[in-house]
Design an enzyme around this catalytic site. Structure first.
Site, PDB file in Angstrom:
ATOM      1  N   HIS A 198      19.090  57.135  25.758  1.00  0.00           N
ATOM      2  CA  HIS A 198      17.708  56.683  25.911  1.00  0.00           C
ATOM      3  C   HIS A 198      17.291  55.850  24.692  1.00  0.00           C
ATOM      4  O   HIS A 198      17.986  55.800  23.685  1.00  0.00           O
ATOM      5  CB  HIS A 198      16.752  57.868  26.061  1.00  0.00           C
ATOM      6  CG  HIS A 198      16.761  58.482  27.422  1.00  0.00           C
ATOM      7  ND1 HIS A 198      17.699  59.416  27.805  1.00  0.00           N
ATOM      8  CD2 HIS A 198      15.958  58.290  28.502  1.00  0.00           C
ATOM      9  CE1 HIS A 198      17.465  59.784  29.059  1.00  0.00           C
ATOM     10  NE2 HIS A 198      16.421  59.107  29.504  1.00  0.00           N
ATOM     11  N   LYS A 214      12.443  58.114  22.136  1.00  0.00           N
ATOM     12  CA  LYS A 214      12.427  59.384  22.874  1.00  0.00           C
ATOM     13  C   LYS A 214      12.605  60.532  21.888  1.00  0.00           C
ATOM     14  O   LYS A 214      13.528  60.518  21.078  1.00  0.00           O
ATOM     15  CB  LYS A 214      13.516  59.412  23.945  1.00  0.00           C
ATOM     16  CG  LYS A 214      13.453  60.653  24.834  1.00  0.00           C
ATOM     17  CD  LYS A 214      14.352  60.517  26.053  1.00  0.00           C
ATOM     18  CE  LYS A 214      14.306  61.764  26.925  1.00  0.00           C
ATOM     19  NZ  LYS A 214      12.955  62.051  27.450  1.00  0.00           N
TER      20      LYS A 214
END
Length: 269
Positions: free
Chosen positions: A158, A162
């Site tokens: 990600h 995040k």
């Protein structure tokens, strides 16, 4: 013939990237209307039109007043656990249904959501993508077939911003495999490896995490056997898929009584 009253949708984190995509998805969906746009206290977006940044002024002003939820039928929330739990209490006060896409809850937070679902209808899912939920069905099938002699590793990547790891989607993938094997994920998960780890223990599920750049979300589950390897992957190129799925979940809740639902229920899988 009278036209049905649109479902009134509230969006939490309205000025954020996901919040803006959710607003756009609501504006583009028939049968729903944007009724409330929430943001954190002190946000510079307070008082602005919720659709202005999209070039689509909609007449809904961003507010930090949670009691504005009295004007909504359903709240869609992709914020942070602490914020989502505050919003949950406001939804309980005003009898507002809730779609929760927030990840990173601890066991106490998950329990609070479960208790709240006795009084309001909630869809709680770490990933609202139709494709991801189809992938979970494939994983369940594969895990039931490949339940002996195969090592399972879950890789996820990600963007740099995040804050929780592994991702909620990676965890539900692990839980899907563990459930198919009739074991509990905490009992078989390997979260980290470093140094002399020794040989791999049979029946465990390993996790690997990457954070960097603007990766929306990549997930691959490896079933590694002797002489072959099966990979089941899902890659997101846009958060729009999550937003569209969340609005679909809100539409689903319009027909549901109190209870806790997941995206499998929304999609009829």
């Amino acid at each position: 013939m009278t036209q049905a009253t649109p479902q009134r949708i509230a969006i939490a984190g309205a000025s954020g990237r996901m919040g803006q995509m959710l607003i756009e998805a609501v504006l583009d969906t028939e049968g729903v209307e944007l009724a409330v746009a929430l943001d954190r206290a002190g946000s510079p977006s307070i008082g602005q039109d919720a659709g202005a940044a999209l070039g689509r002024p909609c007449g809904v002003t961003i507010t930090d007043q949670l009691d504005a939820l009295a004007q909504a039928d359903c709240l869609i929330d992709f914020t942070r656990p602490e914020g989502t739990l505050q919003h949950l209490q406001a939804c309980l006060r005003h009898d507002v249904k809730m779609v929760i896409g927030t990840t990173g809850f601890d066991s106490s937070g998950r329990a609070e959501i479960k208790v709240a679902a006795q009084k309001i209808a909630i869809v709680f899912a770490p990933n609202m993508s139709v494709g991801v939920n189809a992938t979970l069905k494939l994983l369940d099938m594969a895990a039931r077939i490949l339940n002996s002699g195969y090592d399972v590793e879950i890789f996820e990547a990600h963007h740099r911003n995040k804050v929780d790891a592994p991702s909620g989607t990676a965890l539900i993938m692990g839980e899907t495999v563990a459930s198919a094997w009739d074991v509990a994920l905490p009992d078989v998960a390997t979260w980290t490896r470093h140094g002399d780890t020794g040989v791999r223990k049979p029946g465990t599920i390993g996790f690997s995490v990457v954070r960097g750049g603007d990766i929306v979300g990549d997930h691959t589950v490896f079933f590694c056997g002797t002489g072959e390897r099966i990979e089941i992957s899902h890659r997101s190129s846009s958060r729009a898929t999550y937003a569209q799925g969340a609005v679909r979940a809100a539409r689903f809740l319009a027909r549901q009584d109190n209870g806790l639902y997941d995206m499998q229920a929304v999609l009829g899988l």
